[in-house]
Design a protein around this motif. Structure first.
Motif, PDB file in Angstrom:
ATOM      1  N   SER A   1       0.858  -1.182   0.000  1.00  0.00           N
ATOM      2  CA  SER A   1       0.000   0.000   0.000  1.00  0.00           C
ATOM      3  C   SER A   1       0.894   1.232   0.000  1.00  0.00           C
ATOM      4  O   SER A   1       1.764   1.383   0.851  1.00  0.00           O
ATOM      5  CB  SER A   1      -0.902   0.018   1.234  1.00  0.00           C
ATOM      6  OG  SER A   1      -1.560   1.269   1.348  1.00  0.00           O
TER       7      SER A   1
ATOM      8  N   LYS B   1      -3.656   5.712   6.980  1.00  0.00           N
ATOM      9  CA  LYS B   1      -3.886   4.404   7.605  1.00  0.00           C
ATOM     10  C   LYS B   1      -5.359   4.016   7.472  1.00  0.00           C
ATOM     11  O   LYS B   1      -6.260   4.826   7.708  1.00  0.00           O
ATOM     12  CB  LYS B   1      -3.485   4.467   9.080  1.00  0.00           C
ATOM     13  CG  LYS B   1      -3.497   3.150   9.772  1.00  0.00           C
ATOM     14  CD  LYS B   1      -2.965   3.289  11.187  1.00  0.00           C
ATOM     15  CE  LYS B   1      -2.883   1.940  11.851  1.00  0.00           C
ATOM     16  NZ  LYS B   1      -2.318   2.041  13.200  1.00  0.00           N
ATOM     17  N   ASN B   2      -5.594   2.773   7.063  1.00  0.00           N
ATOM     18  CA  ASN B   2      -6.924   2.181   6.963  1.00  0.00           C
ATOM     19  C   ASN B   2      -7.839   2.860   5.944  1.00  0.00           C
ATOM     20  O   ASN B   2      -9.058   2.784   6.055  1.00  0.00           O
ATOM     21  CB  ASN B   2      -7.608   2.116   8.338  1.00  0.00           C
ATOM     22  CG  ASN B   2      -6.878   1.190   9.268  1.00  0.00           C
ATOM     23  OD1 ASN B   2      -6.421   0.116   8.866  1.00  0.00           O
ATOM     24  ND2 ASN B   2      -6.725   1.603  10.511  1.00  0.00           N
TER      25      ASN B   2
ATOM     26  N   ASP C   1      -5.113   0.548   1.978  1.00  0.00           N
ATOM     27  CA  ASP C   1      -4.852  -0.437   3.033  1.00  0.00           C
ATOM     28  C   ASP C   1      -5.941  -1.508   3.074  1.00  0.00           C
ATOM     29  O   ASP C   1      -5.653  -2.696   3.218  1.00  0.00           O
ATOM     30  CB  ASP C   1      -4.769   0.243   4.398  1.00  0.00           C
ATOM     31  CG  ASP C   1      -3.510   1.057   4.595  1.00  0.00           C
ATOM     32  OD1 ASP C   1      -2.713   1.194   3.649  1.00  0.00           O
ATOM     33  OD2 ASP C   1      -3.320   1.565   5.721  1.00  0.00           O
ATOM     34  N   THR C   2      -7.206  -1.098   2.957  1.00  0.00           N
ATOM     35  CA  THR C   2      -8.282  -2.083   3.024  1.00  0.00           C
ATOM     36  C   THR C   2      -8.274  -2.991   1.798  1.00  0.00           C
ATOM     37  O   THR C   2      -8.546  -4.191   1.913  1.00  0.00           O
ATOM     38  CB  THR C   2      -9.669  -1.414   3.196  1.00  0.00           C
ATOM     39  OG1 THR C   2      -9.898  -0.503   2.133  1.00  0.00           O
ATOM     40  CG2 THR C   2      -9.767  -0.694   4.536  1.00  0.00           C
TER      41      THR C   2
ATOM     42  N   ARG D   1      -5.433  -5.588   2.324  1.00  0.00           N
ATOM     43  CA  ARG D   1      -5.853  -6.671   3.236  1.00  0.00           C
ATOM     44  C   ARG D   1      -6.892  -7.571   2.572  1.00  0.00           C
ATOM     45  O   ARG D   1      -6.891  -8.789   2.771  1.00  0.00           O
ATOM     46  CB  ARG D   1      -6.389  -6.090   4.537  1.00  0.00           C
ATOM     47  CG  ARG D   1      -5.307  -5.499   5.424  1.00  0.00           C
ATOM     48  CD  ARG D   1      -5.827  -5.152   6.816  1.00  0.00           C
ATOM     49  NE  ARG D   1      -6.923  -4.207   6.805  1.00  0.00           N
ATOM     50  CZ  ARG D   1      -6.795  -2.890   6.890  1.00  0.00           C
ATOM     51  NH1 ARG D   1      -5.600  -2.353   6.976  1.00  0.00           N
ATOM     52  NH2 ARG D   1      -7.872  -2.113   6.884  1.00  0.00           N
TER      53      ARG D   1
ATOM     54  N   ASN E   1       3.009  -1.627   4.282  1.00  0.00           N
ATOM     55  CA  ASN E   1       2.601  -0.230   4.167  1.00  0.00           C
ATOM     56  C   ASN E   1       3.861   0.600   3.998  1.00  0.00           C
ATOM     57  O   ASN E   1       4.700   0.659   4.902  1.00  0.00           O
ATOM     58  CB  ASN E   1       1.839   0.223   5.414  1.00  0.00           C
ATOM     59  CG  ASN E   1       0.536  -0.525   5.579  1.00  0.00           C
ATOM     60  OD1 ASN E   1      -0.256  -0.599   4.650  1.00  0.00           O
ATOM     61  ND2 ASN E   1       0.321  -1.090   6.747  1.00  0.00           N
TER      62      ASN E   1
ATOM     63  N   ASN F   1     -13.266   9.955   2.706  1.00  0.00           N
ATOM     64  CA  ASN F   1     -13.158   8.910   3.726  1.00  0.00           C
ATOM     65  C   ASN F   1     -14.016   7.683   3.455  1.00  0.00           C
ATOM     66  O   ASN F   1     -14.003   6.739   4.240  1.00  0.00           O
ATOM     67  CB  ASN F   1     -13.481   9.481   5.108  1.00  0.00           C
ATOM     68  CG  ASN F   1     -12.392  10.407   5.594  1.00  0.00           C
ATOM     69  OD1 ASN F   1     -11.207  10.137   5.401  1.00  0.00           O
ATOM     70  ND2 ASN F   1     -12.778  11.512   6.212  1.00  0.00           N
TER      71      ASN F   1
ATOM     72  N   LEU G   1     -15.100   4.154   1.768  1.00  0.00           N
ATOM     73  CA  LEU G   1     -14.309   2.989   1.358  1.00  0.00           C
ATOM     74  C   LEU G   1     -14.914   2.322   0.130  1.00  0.00           C
ATOM     75  O   LEU G   1     -16.090   1.967   0.116  1.00  0.00           O
ATOM     76  CB  LEU G   1     -14.195   1.979   2.496  1.00  0.00           C
ATOM     77  CG  LEU G   1     -13.387   2.444   3.706  1.00  0.00           C
ATOM     78  CD1 LEU G   1     -13.417   1.384   4.799  1.00  0.00           C
ATOM     79  CD2 LEU G   1     -11.963   2.773   3.314  1.00  0.00           C
TER      80      LEU G   1
END
Length: 175
Positions: free
Chosen positions: A6, A11-12, A16-17, A20, A31, A156, A158
């Protein structure tokens, strides 16, 4: 083992999602923001005649990638360009591959890029940048673009909340 990287500073977030989400049990998710990295700076082009003077984690990352079955770059677009973390790896990989030329072609064969960006209409060159850089014989096999604005997403939100995005990723992974 696959390596999934990533390139997001956040973060997240989406990158990142997605990393994963596509990772299997034995895959390694990395990361870039967590690595000790130094951009090309404060040197006298030592990489052109000797080894790069920066003693960070770029070489070890590229060595790991050379042993992986597949390498996935999950790259966000910031201000119309790939993230600066991507550019750090890009510029620093020149030195690594100058010293390991035989690994470059194999690396590009197993490299897959998922670009997360606004939309193709406003940023038509975002995905083309990867095609030109790695000279993929079949860009559709190696590059997937995920356009946030198709889903009316805010910064923000996803993308993996959209079933359509999961389907696009599944088709891309089967190629």
């Amino acid at each position: 083992m696959n390596i999934i990287i990533s390139f997001s500073a956040r973060k997240n977030g989406n990158c990142d999602t997605i990393a994963r989400y596509i990772a299997s049990e034995n895959d390694l998710c990395i990361n870039m923001r967590e690595l000790d990295l130094r951009p090309c700076a404060e040197c006298s082009y030592e990489c052109m005649t000797d080894k790069c003077v920066h003693n960070d984690e770029i070489y070890s990352l590229l060595e790991k990638c050379s042993h992986a079955n597949k390498v996935f770059f999950i790259v966000p677009m910031y201000c119309g360009n790939p993230s600066s973390l991507y550019f750090i790896l890009n510029e620093r990989s020149q030195d690594f591959f100058m010293r390991n030329e035989s690994l470059y072609e194999e690396f590009t064969k197993k490299l897959y890029i998922i670009g997360v960006y606004g939309n193709k209409q406003d940023y038509p060159d975002f995905l083309n940048l990867f095609q030109k850089q790695y000279e993929f014989s079949d860009a559709n096999e190696h590059i997937l673009g995920l356009e946030r604005h198709l889903y009316h997403h805010k910064i923000n939100d996803l993308l993996l909340n959209e079933n359509d995005v999961k389907e696009k990723i599944a088709v891309f992974l089967k190629k």
